[in-house]
Design an enzyme around this catalytic site. Structure first.
Site, mmCIF file in Angstrom:
data_model
loop_
_atom_site.group_PDB
_atom_site.id
_atom_site.type_symbol
_atom_site.label_atom_id
_atom_site.label_comp_id
_atom_site.label_asym_id
_atom_site.label_seq_id
_atom_site.Cartn_x
_atom_site.Cartn_y
_atom_site.Cartn_z
ATOM 1 N N HIS A 212 -5.116 8.497 0.848
ATOM 2 C CA HIS A 212 -4.798 7.093 0.522
ATOM 3 C C HIS A 212 -5.543 6.209 1.528
ATOM 4 O O HIS A 212 -6.762 6.240 1.607
ATOM 5 C CB HIS A 212 -3.265 6.933 0.541
ATOM 6 C CG HIS A 212 -2.742 5.617 0.037
ATOM 7 N ND1 HIS A 212 -3.465 4.770 -0.755
ATOM 8 C CD2 HIS A 212 -1.533 5.000 0.228
ATOM 9 C CE1 HIS A 212 -2.750 3.698 -1.043
ATOM 10 N NE2 HIS A 212 -1.563 3.812 -0.443
ATOM 11 N N HIS B 175 -10.373 8.047 -8.178
ATOM 12 C CA HIS B 175 -9.179 7.200 -8.205
ATOM 13 C C HIS B 175 -8.197 7.721 -9.238
ATOM 14 O O HIS B 175 -8.589 8.280 -10.262
ATOM 15 C CB HIS B 175 -9.529 5.742 -8.520
ATOM 16 C CG HIS B 175 -8.483 4.793 -8.063
ATOM 17 N ND1 HIS B 175 -7.382 4.483 -8.820
ATOM 18 C CD2 HIS B 175 -8.336 4.122 -6.884
ATOM 19 C CE1 HIS B 175 -6.614 3.648 -8.135
ATOM 20 N NE2 HIS B 175 -7.171 3.424 -6.956
ATOM 21 N N ASP C 33 -12.734 2.403 -0.429
ATOM 22 C CA ASP C 33 -13.054 2.912 0.909
ATOM 23 C C ASP C 33 -14.503 3.372 1.063
ATOM 24 O O ASP C 33 -14.904 3.800 2.144
ATOM 25 C CB ASP C 33 -12.124 4.093 1.236
ATOM 26 C CG ASP C 33 -10.666 3.674 1.168
ATOM 27 O OD1 ASP C 33 -10.315 2.669 1.795
ATOM 28 O OD2 ASP C 33 -9.875 4.349 0.484
#
Ligand code: NMX
Ligand code: MLT
Length: 399
Positions: A232, A273, A328
């Site tokens: 995460h 994702h 990210d």
């Protein structure tokens, strides 16, 4: 669907295949702050994130809390409100100064929120008050964590009138960094990371904890423990290290590196994702920002090559449902290029922003849903396996 007139309409069907998949695809709540569309990505209260990226962070917070963009007067009143609430009890900062350097910055953040809860929370567990207070206090808490744990010196005095991110950057006092550049990055970074629907792990955890009527600070501390995981929020740290490990800017060698990592069963950080099925618009915005802030930075250039080559490798593996960059993929390279060299801190920056979205969602769930009654205490059911009912033999029980 209005939350006061919930009907018995069938929304989804659960089969055995859904079990143990981390509730994937199962809607567990309604959410008013944001939406994650699989193709188009993140929207805040209906606005696509690309339209909001350059907004004042305070205006974006206002949007998540009050579900409309502030007019000029409303924004300046809201900024003043945050300034009034920005004061952190000195004892919180003192306690942070005593934390062990062995702890990860996210462990420090969880501790910092716990200290702030002990010393700053409202008397009657007032979620609205505490949401505003914690959002206003977070920059000072995170800046103190950064400075003390980095060994940059004592915390720098807060000047909240400068603005949320402007003050944060001045409190960081990063040695050798260009404050204007870092402020530009942090303003966008903050807006992009605030919220991502109601089902992401940290938000889900924070709301679940609050559903038992735990206070805002304790709920956010728990949420940050969720964000700490490498799959995460800590993926931003892991992704920077992953790029470093690639060790080259040669595209074919990078592609082979990704293939080898995947074959070895390791994560390709910054890609994939649970909900999105296209490139995360938050990634696209950051790749663009890199062209403005650090186009010649070697690691940024590597991240751009990775954008193409990692997708190629992951696409060839049908089990991966989304081979595209997520939030990210490039954030760490921008942070490093703007002076924040230590990747261990990247997730606290994610947390700094995410707490505002989670706080807004907790306020809604506790005080708005179900006609103001609030969402009931979280208690999904489970299916017992390998647990035939049995009894202790009487003799054995007495022995
Ligand atoms: N690298 C390696 N394996 C992957 C990746 C990836 N980037 N993406 C998916 N997979 C694997 C996944 O582990 C699963 O394997 P298995 O069936 O053996 O358990 C399989 O592909 C199917 O997974 P998906 O349904 O595509 O993805 P899921 O919803 O389970 O997981 C993530 C989503 C984000 C956890 C996953 O894509 C991942 O591990 N990505 C790398 C870590 C990362 O960048 N996380 C940041 C997410 C954003 N954030 O900040 O929270
Ligand atoms: C997030 O921003 O929380 C991540 O993209 C993860 C998610 O939405 O599940």
């Amino acid at each position: 669907m209005s939350d006061t007139t919930a009907s018995k309409k069938v929304l989804f069907e659960i089969t055995e295949e859904n079990l143990d998949t981390g509730l994937r695809g199962i809607p567990v709540s309604t959410v008013y702050t944001s939406e994650v569309d699989p193709g188009e990505g993140l929207h805040y209260v209906g606005y696509p994130i690309a339209d909001l990226a350059d907004l004042d962070p305070e205006a974006a917070i206002y949007l998540l809390l009050y579900k409309k963009l502030p007019k000029r007067g409303e924004l300046s009143a809201f900024k003043k409100e945050l300034v009034k609430r920005a004061k952190v009890d000195k004892r919180v900062i003192k306690l942070i100064q005593g934390l062990p350097k062995e702890g990860h910055p996210m462990e420090w953040l969880i501790a910092g929120l716990t200290f702030a809860g002990m010393l700053c929370k409202s008397e009657n567990n007032d979620y609205r008050e505490d949401a505003l207070n914690v959002i206003a206090q977070m920059p000072e808490i995170v800046a103190a964590i950064y400075r003390v744990r980095s060994g940059w010196g004592k915390p720098i005095r807060s000047r909240p009138r400068l603005g949320l991110m402007e003050n944060f950057v001045q409190m960081l006092g990063v040695p050798g960094a260009d404050p204007a550049k870092l402020t530009r990055l942090m303003r966008v970074f903050y807006v992009l990371h605030m919220d991502h629907g109601g089902g992401n792990l940290s938000t889900f955890v924070g709301k679940a904890v609050a559903s038992g009527k735990s206070d805002m600070y304790a709920s956010l501390g728990a949420a940050m423990a969720g964000l700490y995981g490498p799959l995460h929020g800590r993926a931003n740290q892991e992704c920077l290290e992953f790029l470093e490990k690639a060790g080259t800017n040669d595209a074919d060698t990078i592609e082979q590196f990704v293939r080898d990592e995947f074959a070895a069963g390791r994560s390709i950080f910054g890609f994939g994702h649970a909900v999105l099925r296209a490139e995360d618009p938050r990634a696209g915005i950051q790749y663009e920002l890199g062209k403005e802030l650090c186009p010649d930075d070697s690691l940024y250039q590597r991240a751009v090559i990775m954008r193409e080559r990692a997708v190629k490798v992951l696409k060839a593996n049908p089990k991966v449902k989304n081979p595209y960059p997520n939030v990210d993929a490039v954030s760490g390279t921008l942070l490093r290029a703007c002076g924040l060299a230590d990747s261990e801190f990247y997730t606290v920056l994610f947390g700094l922003a995410r707490c505002s979205g989670i706080a807004a969602q907790i306020v809604d769930e506790r005080l708005v849903h179900r006609g103001g009654k609030g969402v009931a205490i979280y208690r999904p059911s489970d299916i017992p396996v390998n647990q035939p009912h049995r009894r202790l033999k009487k003799k054995a029980a007495q022995a």
